[in-house]
Design an enzyme around this catalytic site. Structure first.
Site, PDB file in Angstrom:
ATOM      1  N   PHE A   1      85.943 -46.208 -51.738  1.00  0.00           N
ATOM      2  CA  PHE A   1      85.131 -47.468 -51.468  1.00  0.00           C
ATOM      3  C   PHE A   1      83.869 -46.922 -52.414  1.00  0.00           C
ATOM      4  O   PHE A   1      82.722 -46.077 -51.823  1.00  0.00           O
ATOM      5  CB  PHE A   1      84.647 -47.696 -50.202  1.00  0.00           C
ATOM      6  CG  PHE A   1      83.671 -48.906 -50.275  1.00  0.00           C
ATOM      7  CD1 PHE A   1      84.096 -50.209 -50.402  1.00  0.00           C
ATOM      8  CD2 PHE A   1      82.320 -48.800 -50.011  1.00  0.00           C
ATOM      9  CE1 PHE A   1      83.330 -51.483 -50.433  1.00  0.00           C
ATOM     10  CE2 PHE A   1      81.223 -50.056 -50.033  1.00  0.00           C
ATOM     11  CZ  PHE A   1      81.712 -51.208 -50.205  1.00  0.00           C
TER      12      PHE A   1
ATOM     13  N   ASP B   1      79.991 -39.359 -55.482  1.00  0.00           N
ATOM     14  CA  ASP B   1      79.426 -40.370 -54.999  1.00  0.00           C
ATOM     15  C   ASP B   1      78.979 -40.030 -53.553  1.00  0.00           C
ATOM     16  O   ASP B   1      79.805 -39.848 -52.869  1.00  0.00           O
ATOM     17  CB  ASP B   1      80.434 -41.555 -54.782  1.00  0.00           C
ATOM     18  CG  ASP B   1      79.885 -42.888 -54.068  1.00  0.00           C
ATOM     19  OD1 ASP B   1      78.676 -42.608 -53.464  1.00  0.00           O
ATOM     20  OD2 ASP B   1      80.423 -43.924 -54.293  1.00  0.00           O
TER      21      ASP B   1
ATOM     22  N   LYS C   1      71.513 -45.684 -50.362  1.00  0.00           N
ATOM     23  CA  LYS C   1      71.181 -45.834 -49.031  1.00  0.00           C
ATOM     24  C   LYS C   1      70.194 -45.108 -48.697  1.00  0.00           C
ATOM     25  O   LYS C   1      69.021 -45.546 -48.593  1.00  0.00           O
ATOM     26  CB  LYS C   1      72.631 -45.481 -48.334  1.00  0.00           C
ATOM     27  CG  LYS C   1      73.670 -46.418 -48.581  1.00  0.00           C
ATOM     28  CD  LYS C   1      74.897 -46.411 -47.616  1.00  0.00           C
ATOM     29  CE  LYS C   1      76.119 -47.221 -48.000  1.00  0.00           C
ATOM     30  NZ  LYS C   1      75.698 -48.669 -48.008  1.00  0.00           N
TER      31      LYS C   1
END
Length: 408
Positions: A149, A234, A263
């Site tokens: 994801f 990532d 984030k």
């Protein structure tokens, strides 16, 4: 949404119905409406306090309304918030220097969201492949992993293995091939002369907090080095203290060629993301070839620099290690007829429900009734990722509520 409203307050029901009527139905949130938060707790408009053990999918590593982050943001709000990159501002160089130091890299390309940062890394990898590796034009390939994801843009869902993510949005850009996550041999077998990079998550969050086999990260590093391709990590969810180290790659003493961050980099206050690499890679991006009106804005840079300062103390990584050990110890004692597996690292866990249990969504709804906010990852996994500021007794209480929710 409306089927799950029977037990909520009138005020909550009104707000949920208004949202249902006026906003796109791209989420199916739990039936709660939050109005304020501090630390690991939030308050709903129904006056009820809830313990947040999702932490905005790791965006709230430092909890809600952290005083240091609020102070910096308020100071910057009164000075300067946006110039665009047409002009330089006085927080930009410091942020890039600070984040580069944290990553042990030379150059930073700031963006806003995680998906933007991943797209940026893909453009960077292709450009590097053409200019440095000399791959023929329009033939660059990036290897990805099943279960990934990385975001929800057209390119990113095009190499997703989740039907909900990719069905109905094609056609998709070419240039990607996927291999089984955690399988270093499959990765190496997929490399061709046109391969420019491997994009992967050191721990797969959306897939259910999947931790790869020991040695996998080191193997990916070795493979990329031997084949002359970029290792792109990532670390949007796994980075910045979540797993007990600054980065999840640190657990195997591995440094990727490119970090993708987001984030928690915004401190839970605003979207901040970045791609971080050495100049040997970043040099291929030149004026006019990539950009963002809001990327690297003064407010984002001020908050991002404070996040780096907080992480450089090591306090939050230590809390994640120690409290994570405690959390996983408690979760491992849940009944085997309720929980078949607990995965994760640091203050991050995927609780896999045993066969015959209700869906993870149902268990999260039961947790909500017990004043704990968690979220399902697909049908059978509950994600636990509390703020790194959570206290030991709060973790204890959360797992007690989870045990009760599992029991029905």
């Amino acid at each position: 949404m409306k089927d799950g409203l029977a037990s909520v307050s009138d005020a909550t029901r009104v707000e949920l119905n208004r949202a249902d009527e006026h906003s796109a139905h791209n989420y199916a949130p739990l039936p709660v409406v939050i109005e304020s938060g501090a630390g690991s707790w939030v308050k709903g408009i129904d006056g009820v306090d809830y313990l947040d053990v999702l932490a905005g999918y790791s965006a709230l590593n430092f909890g809600h309304a952290h005083p240091s982050l609020l102070r910096v943001a308020r100071e910057q709000l009164g000075r300067l918030t946006l110039t665009s990159r047409a002009f330089q501002h006085d927080r930009f160089a410091s942020f890039c220097e600070d984040l580069g130091r944290l990553c042990r890299k030379e150059a930073v390309l700031p963006m806003n969201t995680g998906a933007e940062a991943v797209e940026t890394a893909l453009k960077l990898a292709r450009k590097w492949g053409y200019e440095v590796k000399k791959v023929p034009a329009d033939r660059a390939e990036v290897i990805t992993c099943t279960g990934n994801f990385h975001g929800r843009t057209i390119a990113l869902v095009g190499f997703s293995s989740d039907p909900d993510a990719y069905t109905g949005f094609g056609p998709y850009p070419p240039g990607f091939r996927s291999v089984r996550y955690g399988d270093a041999e499959a990765l190496e077998s997929a490399i061709t002369d046109d391969t420019v990079a491997v994009l992967f998550e050191p721990i797969q969050g959306e897939a259910g907090v999947l931790v790869p086999p020991d040695g996998y990260l080191a193997a990916v590093r070795d493979i990329c080095t031997r084949h002359g391709i970029l290792m792109i990590a990532d670390e949007i969810q796994s980075g910045l203290g979540r797993t007990g180290d600054t980065f999840a790659c640190d657990h195997e003493d591995v440094t990727p060629d490119v970090y993708v961050l987001g984030k928690a980099l915004g401190g839970g206050l605003m979207p901040v993301s970045a791609v971080v690499a050495d100049w040997s890679v970043m040099k291929v991006i030149r004026p006019g070839q990539h950009g963002s009106t809001f990327g690297g804005n003064p407010l984002a840079c001020a908050v991002g620099s404070e996040v780096v300062r907080m992480l450089e103390t090591g306090e939050y990584q230590q809390r994640s290690r120690e409290l994570g050990d405690y959390l996983h110890g408690m979760l491992s004692q849940l009944p085997v007829d309720h929980v078949s597996e607990v995965r994760g690292r640091g203050l991050w866990a995927g609780v896999q429900l045993a066969d015959g249990m209700p869906s993870a969504r149902v268990v999260c709804e039961r947790l909500l009734a017990r004043r704990v906010l968690a979220k399902d990852a697909h049908e059978g996994t509950i994600r636990i990722a509390p703020p790194l500021v959570i206290e030991r007794d709060e973790l204890t209480w959360a797992v007690e509520q989870l045990a009760g929710a599992l029991a029905g």
